[in-house]
Design an enzyme around this catalytic site. Structure first.
Site, PDB file in Angstrom:
ATOM      1  N   LYS A   1       0.065   4.282  -0.318  1.00 29.92           N
ATOM      2  CA  LYS A   1      -0.578   5.487   0.240  1.00 29.92           C
ATOM      3  C   LYS A   1      -0.296   6.673  -0.688  1.00 29.92           C
ATOM      4  O   LYS A   1      -0.205   6.487  -1.891  1.00 29.92           O
ATOM      5  CB  LYS A   1      -0.099   5.719   1.681  1.00 29.92           C
ATOM      6  CG  LYS A   1      -0.229   4.447   2.528  1.00 29.92           C
ATOM      7  CD  LYS A   1      -0.037   4.681   3.986  1.00 29.92           C
ATOM      8  CE  LYS A   1      -0.197   3.348   4.717  1.00 29.92           C
ATOM      9  NZ  LYS A   1      -0.158   3.468   6.164  1.00 29.92           N
TER      10      LYS A   1
ATOM     11  N   ASN B   1       0.862  -1.182   0.000  1.00 32.58           N
ATOM     12  CA  ASN B   1       0.000   0.000   0.000  1.00 32.58           C
ATOM     13  C   ASN B   1       0.901   1.235   0.000  1.00 32.58           C
ATOM     14  O   ASN B   1       1.475   1.582   1.031  1.00 32.58           O
ATOM     15  CB  ASN B   1      -0.888  -0.045   1.253  1.00 32.58           C
ATOM     16  CG  ASN B   1      -1.699   1.223   1.440  1.00 32.58           C
ATOM     17  OD1 ASN B   1      -1.823   2.034   0.520  1.00 32.58           O
ATOM     18  ND2 ASN B   1      -2.263   1.384   2.626  1.00 32.58           N
TER      19      ASN B   1
ATOM     20  N   GLU C   1      -5.458  -4.797  10.678  1.00 29.65           N
ATOM     21  CA  GLU C   1      -4.441  -3.765  10.865  1.00 29.65           C
ATOM     22  C   GLU C   1      -4.728  -2.988  12.150  1.00 29.65           C
ATOM     23  O   GLU C   1      -5.530  -2.054  12.141  1.00 29.65           O
ATOM     24  CB  GLU C   1      -4.462  -2.787   9.694  1.00 29.65           C
ATOM     25  CG  GLU C   1      -4.085  -3.410   8.374  1.00 29.65           C
ATOM     26  CD  GLU C   1      -3.480  -2.367   7.446  1.00 29.65           C
ATOM     27  OE1 GLU C   1      -2.329  -2.567   7.048  1.00 29.65           O
ATOM     28  OE2 GLU C   1      -4.145  -1.375   7.147  1.00 29.65           O
TER      29      GLU C   1
ATOM     30  N   HIS D   1      -9.678   1.151   4.815  1.00 34.24           N
ATOM     31  CA  HIS D   1      -8.396   1.327   5.516  1.00 34.24           C
ATOM     32  C   HIS D   1      -8.611   2.299   6.680  1.00 34.24           C
ATOM     33  O   HIS D   1      -9.379   3.246   6.571  1.00 34.24           O
ATOM     34  CB  HIS D   1      -7.341   1.870   4.544  1.00 34.24           C
ATOM     35  CG  HIS D   1      -5.973   1.877   5.127  1.00 34.24           C
ATOM     36  ND1 HIS D   1      -5.558   2.860   6.008  1.00 34.24           N
ATOM     37  CD2 HIS D   1      -4.934   1.013   5.004  1.00 34.24           C
ATOM     38  CE1 HIS D   1      -4.317   2.590   6.392  1.00 34.24           C
ATOM     39  NE2 HIS D   1      -3.917   1.480   5.794  1.00 34.24           N
TER      40      HIS D   1
ATOM     41  N   SER E   1       3.405  -1.786  10.332  1.00 30.05           N
ATOM     42  CA  SER E   1       4.863  -1.790  10.558  1.00 30.05           C
ATOM     43  C   SER E   1       5.523  -3.125  10.215  1.00 30.05           C
ATOM     44  O   SER E   1       6.418  -3.590  10.925  1.00 30.05           O
ATOM     45  CB  SER E   1       5.183  -1.379  12.005  1.00 30.05           C
ATOM     46  OG  SER E   1       4.750  -0.053  12.241  1.00 30.05           O
TER      47      SER E   1
ATOM     48  N   GLY F   1       2.369   2.553  10.687  1.00 28.22           N
ATOM     49  CA  GLY F   1       3.291   3.665  10.513  1.00 28.22           C
ATOM     50  C   GLY F   1       3.976   4.098  11.799  1.00 28.22           C
ATOM     51  O   GLY F   1       4.586   5.164  11.859  1.00 28.22           O
TER      52      GLY F   1
ATOM     53  N   GLU G   1      -6.976   4.685   7.778  1.00 30.82           N
ATOM     54  CA  GLU G   1      -6.754   6.110   7.465  1.00 30.82           C
ATOM     55  C   GLU G   1      -7.978   6.697   6.766  1.00 30.82           C
ATOM     56  O   GLU G   1      -8.326   7.856   6.965  1.00 30.82           O
ATOM     57  CB  GLU G   1      -5.479   6.262   6.621  1.00 30.82           C
ATOM     58  CG  GLU G   1      -4.238   6.047   7.487  1.00 30.82           C
ATOM     59  CD  GLU G   1      -2.998   5.592   6.729  1.00 30.82           C
ATOM     60  OE1 GLU G   1      -2.957   5.682   5.482  1.00 30.82           O
ATOM     61  OE2 GLU G   1      -2.052   5.131   7.403  1.00 30.82           O
TER      62      GLU G   1
HETATM   63  P1  PGA Z   1       2.783   0.547   7.597  1.00 40.51           P
HETATM   64  O1  PGA Z   1       1.317   0.710   6.966  1.00 40.51           O
HETATM   65  O2  PGA Z   1       3.347  -0.741   7.067  1.00 40.51           O
HETATM   66  O3  PGA Z   1       3.545   1.754   7.094  1.00 40.51           O
HETATM   67  O4  PGA Z   1       2.633   0.513   9.072  1.00 40.51           O
HETATM   68  C1  PGA Z   1       0.451  -0.384   6.829  1.00 40.51           C
HETATM   69  C2  PGA Z   1      -0.863   0.050   6.226  1.00 40.51           C
HETATM   70  O5  PGA Z   1      -1.395   1.091   6.625  1.00 40.51           O
HETATM   71  O6  PGA Z   1      -1.413  -0.611   5.324  1.00 40.51           O
END
Ligand code: PGA
Length: 260
Positions: free
Chosen positions: A16, A14, A177, A105, A222, A183, A107
């Site tokens: 983003k 992903n 997640e 997601h 992460s 992140g 976010e």
């Molecule tokens: P990250 O993001 O690996 O940077 O923690 C995962 C995600 O939001 O899909």
């Protein structure tokens, strides 16, 4: 038979809101070279979810080089067309040979006001256009600390998946997640990831019976080349949804190759 049965491994990148379409092409070219030199494990599928502006370039780069990576998107609108300024429909994605679409997601839920109801409509649209939704679920730190992690995830699953037929359920991937791990550099331990993945299968059993044994459940938050192997070794974790580390071709291929 392994505890995972016939379930394959799905590793999704992903991106983003990162990489211009020029940068995206460069990363795909590097991925193509790395995968030519060291092919992925036979049971592993990979998807890449660039931003909308890079989809066409990435599609062309993947197809012209026959790179064994499926095209993915990060979200879509649930209507096919209309007065929705700035939005992109599932139909538009399907015409670009997009195969996987992230839906719900955290976010999107937290920053763009996506409710469980909207998430369900988006799932409908993605399925209608014969793509595979990756339904993202997960609890916040506050919910985890108050002992509400499993119930939060169960509520999200039920809102999205209740009253769907077997055929629809067979076409859906779930990504667990935990919001506190995204992140932040703070990965869920393999034990936590496994415990929630098993709890998700328990919920799927209630929603669709047999599908609890066949549906792919990814972990995300992460993920790095260092922890990918341990997470993929969990009996109920079938894949990884990778944010930051997927921006780098070497790291992403290392993660995608961790399933053996
Ligand atoms: P990250 O993001 O690996 O940077 O923690 C995962 C995600 O939001 O899909």
């Amino acid at each position: 038979m392994s505890p995972k049965g016939n379930r394959r491994v799905l590793v999704s990148g992903n991106w983003k809101m990162n990489h211009t379409h020029y940068e995206a092409i460069q990363v795909v070219q590097k991925l193509a070279a790395l995968l030519r030199a060291a092919p992925l494990p036979e049971d592993t599928d990979v998807s890449l979810h660039p931003s909308f502006t890079s989809l066409r370039s990435v599609q062309t780069a993947l197809e012209s080089d026959a790179v064994p990576i499926a095209l993915g998107a990060q979200t879509c609108h649930f209507q096919d067309s209309g007065a929705y300024t700035g939005e992109v429909s599932a139909e538009m994605l399907a015409k670009l040979n997009v195969r996987y679409v992230l839906v719900g997601h955290s976010e999107r839920r937290a920053m763009f006001g996506e409710t469980d109801e909207v998430v369900r409509l988006k799932l409908d649209a993605v399925l209608w256009h014969a793509m595979v939704p990756i339904l993202c679920v997960g609890e916040t730190l506050e919910q985890r600390e108050s002992g509400a992690a499993e119930s939060t995830v169960a509520t999200q699953l039920t809102a999205a998946l209740a009253d769907r037929g077997r055929e629809a359920l067979d076409s859906i991937v779930v990504a667990y997640e935990p919001v506190w791990a995204i992140g932040t550099g703070r990965t869920a331990s393999a034990d936590d990831a496994q415990a929630m993945a098993a709890s998700i299968r328990g919920e799927l059993e209630l929603l669709g019976g047999e599908v609890s044994r066949t549906m792919l459940v990814q972990y995300g938050g992460s993920v790095t080349p260092d922890n990918a192997g341990e997470l993929l070794a969990c009996p109920d974790v079938d894949g990884l949804l990778v944010g930051g580390a997927s921006l780098d071709a070497d790291k992403f291929v290392a993660i995608a190759s961790s399933g053996t």
